[in-house]
Structure formats: structure tokens, C-alpha cells
Design a protein around this motif. Structure first.
Motif, PDB file in Angstrom:
ATOM      1  N   ARG A  33      14.726  64.150  29.690  1.00  0.00           N
ATOM      2  CA  ARG A  33      13.603  64.663  30.471  1.00  0.00           C
ATOM      3  C   ARG A  33      13.338  66.134  30.213  1.00  0.00           C
ATOM      4  O   ARG A  33      12.194  66.576  30.177  1.00  0.00           O
ATOM      5  CB  ARG A  33      13.858  64.427  31.960  1.00  0.00           C
ATOM      6  CG  ARG A  33      12.693  64.821  32.854  1.00  0.00           C
ATOM      7  CD  ARG A  33      13.029  64.597  34.324  1.00  0.00           C
ATOM      8  NE  ARG A  33      13.417  63.226  34.601  1.00  0.00           N
ATOM      9  CZ  ARG A  33      13.732  62.775  35.801  1.00  0.00           C
ATOM     10  NH1 ARG A  33      13.727  63.598  36.842  1.00  0.00           N
ATOM     11  NH2 ARG A  33      14.071  61.526  35.977  1.00  0.00           N
ATOM     12  N   ALA A  35      18.136  69.180  32.005  1.00  0.00           N
ATOM     13  CA  ALA A  35      18.727  67.890  32.376  1.00  0.00           C
ATOM     14  C   ALA A  35      19.739  67.442  31.324  1.00  0.00           C
ATOM     15  O   ALA A  35      20.809  66.909  31.655  1.00  0.00           O
ATOM     16  CB  ALA A  35      17.635  66.841  32.540  1.00  0.00           C
ATOM     17  N   SER A  64      23.827  66.924  31.764  1.00  0.00           N
ATOM     18  CA  SER A  64      24.475  65.637  31.475  1.00  0.00           C
ATOM     19  C   SER A  64      25.683  65.804  30.562  1.00  0.00           C
ATOM     20  O   SER A  64      26.561  64.941  30.528  1.00  0.00           O
ATOM     21  CB  SER A  64      23.469  64.680  30.824  1.00  0.00           C
ATOM     22  OG  SER A  64      23.167  65.071  29.490  1.00  0.00           O
ATOM     23  N   GLU A 102      14.449  66.572  39.633  1.00  0.00           N
ATOM     24  CA  GLU A 102      15.485  65.780  40.298  1.00  0.00           C
ATOM     25  C   GLU A 102      16.869  65.960  39.673  1.00  0.00           C
ATOM     26  O   GLU A 102      17.875  65.983  40.391  1.00  0.00           O
ATOM     27  CB  GLU A 102      15.109  64.292  40.262  1.00  0.00           C
ATOM     28  CG  GLU A 102      16.116  63.400  40.971  1.00  0.00           C
ATOM     29  CD  GLU A 102      15.751  61.938  40.900  1.00  0.00           C
ATOM     30  OE1 GLU A 102      16.406  61.137  41.586  1.00  0.00           O
ATOM     31  OE2 GLU A 102      14.810  61.590  40.146  1.00  0.00           O
ATOM     32  N   ASP A 103      16.933  66.102  38.367  1.00  0.00           N
ATOM     33  CA  ASP A 103      18.239  66.158  37.701  1.00  0.00           C
ATOM     34  C   ASP A 103      19.091  67.346  38.155  1.00  0.00           C
ATOM     35  O   ASP A 103      20.246  67.156  38.562  1.00  0.00           O
ATOM     36  CB  ASP A 103      18.050  66.181  36.180  1.00  0.00           C
ATOM     37  CG  ASP A 103      17.529  64.852  35.659  1.00  0.00           C
ATOM     38  OD1 ASP A 103      18.290  63.880  35.664  1.00  0.00           O
ATOM     39  OD2 ASP A 103      16.351  64.796  35.264  1.00  0.00           O
ATOM     40  N   HIS A 159      22.582  67.134  40.497  1.00  0.00           N
ATOM     41  CA  HIS A 159      23.866  67.721  40.115  1.00  0.00           C
ATOM     42  C   HIS A 159      24.333  68.748  41.144  1.00  0.00           C
ATOM     43  O   HIS A 159      25.524  68.824  41.456  1.00  0.00           O
ATOM     44  CB  HIS A 159      23.756  68.378  38.740  1.00  0.00           C
ATOM     45  CG  HIS A 159      23.915  67.421  37.604  1.00  0.00           C
ATOM     46  ND1 HIS A 159      25.098  67.225  36.954  1.00  0.00           N
ATOM     47  CD2 HIS A 159      23.025  66.586  37.019  1.00  0.00           C
ATOM     48  CE1 HIS A 159      24.949  66.314  36.010  1.00  0.00           C
ATOM     49  NE2 HIS A 159      23.697  65.913  36.021  1.00  0.00           N
ATOM     50  N   THR A 187      28.423  60.242  42.300  1.00  0.00           N
ATOM     51  CA  THR A 187      27.402  59.862  41.323  1.00  0.00           C
ATOM     52  C   THR A 187      27.021  58.407  41.495  1.00  0.00           C
ATOM     53  O   THR A 187      25.841  58.044  41.517  1.00  0.00           O
ATOM     54  CB  THR A 187      27.928  60.088  39.897  1.00  0.00           C
ATOM     55  OG1 THR A 187      28.351  61.434  39.778  1.00  0.00           O
ATOM     56  CG2 THR A 187      26.855  59.797  38.873  1.00  0.00           C
ATOM     57  N   ARG A 190      23.234  57.187  42.658  1.00  0.00           N
ATOM     58  CA  ARG A 190      22.347  56.467  41.753  1.00  0.00           C
ATOM     59  C   ARG A 190      22.028  55.058  42.257  1.00  0.00           C
ATOM     60  O   ARG A 190      20.987  54.508  41.928  1.00  0.00           O
ATOM     61  CB  ARG A 190      22.964  56.402  40.352  1.00  0.00           C
ATOM     62  CG  ARG A 190      23.081  57.786  39.709  1.00  0.00           C
ATOM     63  CD  ARG A 190      23.218  57.666  38.200  1.00  0.00           C
ATOM     64  NE  ARG A 190      23.300  58.957  37.572  1.00  0.00           N
ATOM     65  CZ  ARG A 190      22.263  59.737  37.301  1.00  0.00           C
ATOM     66  NH1 ARG A 190      21.048  59.342  37.637  1.00  0.00           N
ATOM     67  NH2 ARG A 190      22.419  60.906  36.714  1.00  0.00           N
TER      68      ARG A 190
END
Length: 405
Positions: free
Chosen positions: A168, A172, A176, A199-200, A204, A392, A396
């Protein structure tokens, strides 16, 4: 014979062969002798081949070019020879996505080559639709590439490469690559440069209880006060846009389990606590977290639906309120809330200078900044939070956006 001599760097032999052999002889992968010299850094052989007329823009079966290979391997001299003789830095070197030599230099951290390619590469790769910013490659490994690209004006946001790479944004992607609660140098540079917060990063920082990331964000981006306009400047030091603030609150309301971690930091940075006064927050928050949140509001004016949530928790004995919450707030607390509305919560909570300018004694200055309100257990510096992997997985699978603000 010509391939082997290019590899071993026998300039004299190559100089003889270029007069009698085919310069564009290829192997099964459409590799010419020029590729071999470029890949293994044989500059003098490369010069001999180029001088004899070898095609500097030849492409192998996978579309790689000699300039791509030299840039990937860090052979600065070969890059210079190729560029000086017309090698095209904007020739796509992959059929999967528009990969350029600048991407290879950025990924492998070849600073001087990257500087050379920045000057001659079309900037359309920075933000262009269907293109890929070299920042995506730069964050893959620890290197000076991220800082160099940002200093040269490449956007920290780049373009959304979900259709091409499944990524994205550079931020992000950088997050990751660091699954623990530390912030990589790439993350620090991107946040400091004003990268968009979607959002990412909020996931986090909040859902995963990454206090280091949250502190980093708050040190570079302020919280908007009342009446803040929509939009954002993108400049470091700017306040969050309303869109970014919505994202923050949505993730926060879906990450109540880790609230002991993020709630004290956000409220003391000036977040309007009324944004968190939502039914699910009052239903799911730990009792200590709930008491901490209520300390920042006028609990006597809660709406009937929210009051019913609290009454139900009292009946279920899932919450033990502080004694003061059973009565009308004291005048000093009401005055503190009123001062916050006038001065602005971000200025009042986050900046000691704003409070020190008020004509009140130091003890009252501390009171205005809620210094007497102890953080809930599990806040930074106290009991440990749940494992990142557990949070996490929970986030999710259970995450739903809360439409607020």
C-alpha cells in the motif's frame, strides 16, 4: 570464448575479438558479452565492447539490461561508462512490473550509483500511476537509500502499489518488515518526512501496542484542535488531517485490548477523549482503563446510552468506579475541562510552554496537565502487554471500522 574473456577481464583479448566476433552473440537467456562485463565489473572490457559498437540497451530474455546489472552489483565505473554511451535508465527491465536500474541501486544501497541515477531517471516513477517508487525497494534492507531519496524530493507516500506489488505504501512495507515493537531507520525517516498515516501504521502503533512507533508519530505529527480544516499539508511537523484522525480513532476503538498502552499517550498528547466515548469502548475496556478515560471528561454529562453501558457493568461487577464518579465532578475538574476547551487540548496537554504561560501557580499547572491522574496498569513502563502475535491475530480477525469523528 568471448563470454569467458569478458568475465575474466582480458581486455587485450577482448580488444582483438571485437574486431572479428559478433558483438551481439547471445546465449540461451539472450545475454550478450556486454552483460557479462557489466555484471562482473570489468570496466575496461566494457569500454572495449562499447567502443566497438556493442548495444548498451540490449535486453535479456527477462528484459534486464547491462545498466540494471551494473547498478545491482554496485559497479560504479561500469554504470558511468554505460550512461556516458547512451544507456537508457528509463528502460523497463522486468515484465512483471516497471523495474528500472534506480530500483536495483536503491534496494542494494549503492549510494553513489543511486545519486547518479536519480539525476537522469524520469521522476514519473516517484508517484506515477502504474509505476513503482524506488522507495519501495529502498526500505527492503538497511541502507542509506531511503534518506537519500527523501532528501532528493521523492515522496514518502509514493503511490499505492497494491495492484503491482501488493504493497500500500513504503511506510506500510517498512512496518511489515519489522514485526516486533521496534522502529527501523526506514520507518523513522518516512514518519519524519511526513508519510501519510493510514490503517497500517495505526494498526502497528495501537493494535500491536507499539509505543515506540506511537511516540515517534506524535513527536512529528500533532493532533488537530477544534475546527481543524480537512486535508493535510504532508509537511513534517504538520497536524494530522481529519482523515488520518478518523483512521486513528477507528483502529483505537477496534483495539481496546491494548488500550493500556496507547490511551495514556494519546490523551496526554491532547486527543479529544470524547472521540473514544463510544459504546464498545465502555463495554470492552478494562476497569482501570475505563476509570482513566473518565478522568479526562465530565462524566456527569454522558449520554443516556453510554450511562446505560456503565450501569450494566456495575450490575455485572465488571467495573469498579472511583468514588468520585458517583457524584458531580468537582469545580476544579470542570474548570480544567473549560480551560482545555479555550486553550485547546493539544496545546494544553502536549506543550508545557502553553501551560506555563497561564497566570496560575505551578501546582495548578500540573493539575491542568492531569499530572495527578495515574496511568492504568499495563501502560508503558508497567505490566507487560499481550504478545504481539496474539494481538495481531485478534485484530485482523475481529477488526471492524468504527465510523466516528
Amino acid at each position: 570464448m568471448q563470454f569467458r574473456n569478458s568475465l575474466q577481464g582480458y581486455r587485450e583479448v577482448v580488444g582483438v575479438l571485437v574486431g572479428v566476433a559478433r558483438l551481439e552473440a547471445v546465449d540461451d537467456h539472450r545475454i550478450t558479452p556486454l552483460f557479462v562485463a557489466a555484471q562482473y565489473g570489468r570496466r575496461r572490457c566494457l569500454e572495449a565492447l562499447v567502443g566497438a559498437g556493442a548495444n548498451v540497451n540490449a535486453q535479456a530474455a527477462d528484459l534486464a539490461t547491462p545498466l540494471m546489472l551494473a547498478s545491482q552489483e554496485g559497479h560504479e565505473g561500469c554504470v558511468e561508462v554505460l550512461v556516458r554511451h547512451g544507456a537508457d535508465p528509463n528502460l523497463a527491465c522486468s515484465s512483471d512490473w516497471p523495474q528500472l536500474p534506480i530500483h536495483a541501486a536503491a534496494e542494494f544501497g549503492h549510494r553513489r550509483i543511486l545519486e547518479r541515477l536519480i539525476a537522469i531517471t524520469d521522476r514519473a516513477c516517484d508517484r506515477g500511476e502504474g509505476r513503482v517508487s524506488p522507495l519501495y525497494m529502498a526500505v527492503r534492507k538497511p541502507s542509506p537509500s531511503v534518506g537519500l531519496l527523501l532528501r532528493e524530493g521523492y515522496s514518502p507516500d509514493a503511490q499505492d502499489c497494491t495492484p503491482i506489488l501488493g504493497l500500500r505504501s513504503p511506510l506500510a512495507f517498512a512496518l511489515s518488515l519489522t514485526p516486533d515493537r521496534r522502529c527501523s531507520e526506514s520507518v523513522r525517516l518516512l514518519v519524519a518526512a511526513g508519510a501519510r498515516l493510514d490503517e497500517d501504521p495505526w494498526m502497528h502503533a495501537l493494535a500491536l501496542g507499539n509505543t515506540e512507533l506511537l511516540r515517534l508519530i506524535l513527536s512529528h505529527r500533532g493532533l488537530p484542535g477544534p475546527g481543524a480544516p480537512e486535508g493535510r499539508t504532508g509537511a513534517p511537523g504538520a497536524v494530522l488531517s481529519l482523515h488520518e484522525l478518523r483512521g486513528l480513532v477507528c483502529v483505537a476503538l477496534s483495539a481496546v485490548r491494548s488500550a493500556p498502552c496507547w490511551l495514556p499517550l494519546l490523551l496526554r498528547a491532547g486527543l479529544d477523549p470524547s472521540l473514544l466515548l463510544q459504546p464498545n469502548m465502555l463495554q470492552e475496556a478494562d476497569g482501570d482503563v475505563l476509570n482513566y478515560l473518565l478522568a479526562f471528561v465530565n462524566w456527569s454529562t454522558l449520554s443516556p446510552p453510554l450511562r446505560r453501558v456503565l450501569d450494566l457493568r456495575l450490575e455485572e461487577r465488571s467495573w469498579t468506579p472511583h468514588a468520585c464518579y458517583e457524584s458531580v465532578p468537582c469545580l476544579s475538574h470542570l474548570c480544567r475541562l473549560a480551560v482545555g476547551e479555550v486553550v485547546g487540548r493539544p496545546a494544553l496537554c502536549a506543550a508545557a510552554a502553553a501551560v506555563q504561560q497561564l497566570p496560575v501557580p505551578p501546582l495548578l499547572q500540573r493539575y491542568l496537565r492531569y499530572a495527578e491522574v495515574p496511568p492504568p496498569p499495563g501502560a508503558p513502563g508497567s505490566a507487560p502487554l499481550p504478545l504481539v502475535s496474539d494481538l495481531t491475530e485478534e485484530y485482523r480477525h475481529a477488526h471492524t471500522h468504527r465510523h466516528v469523528v
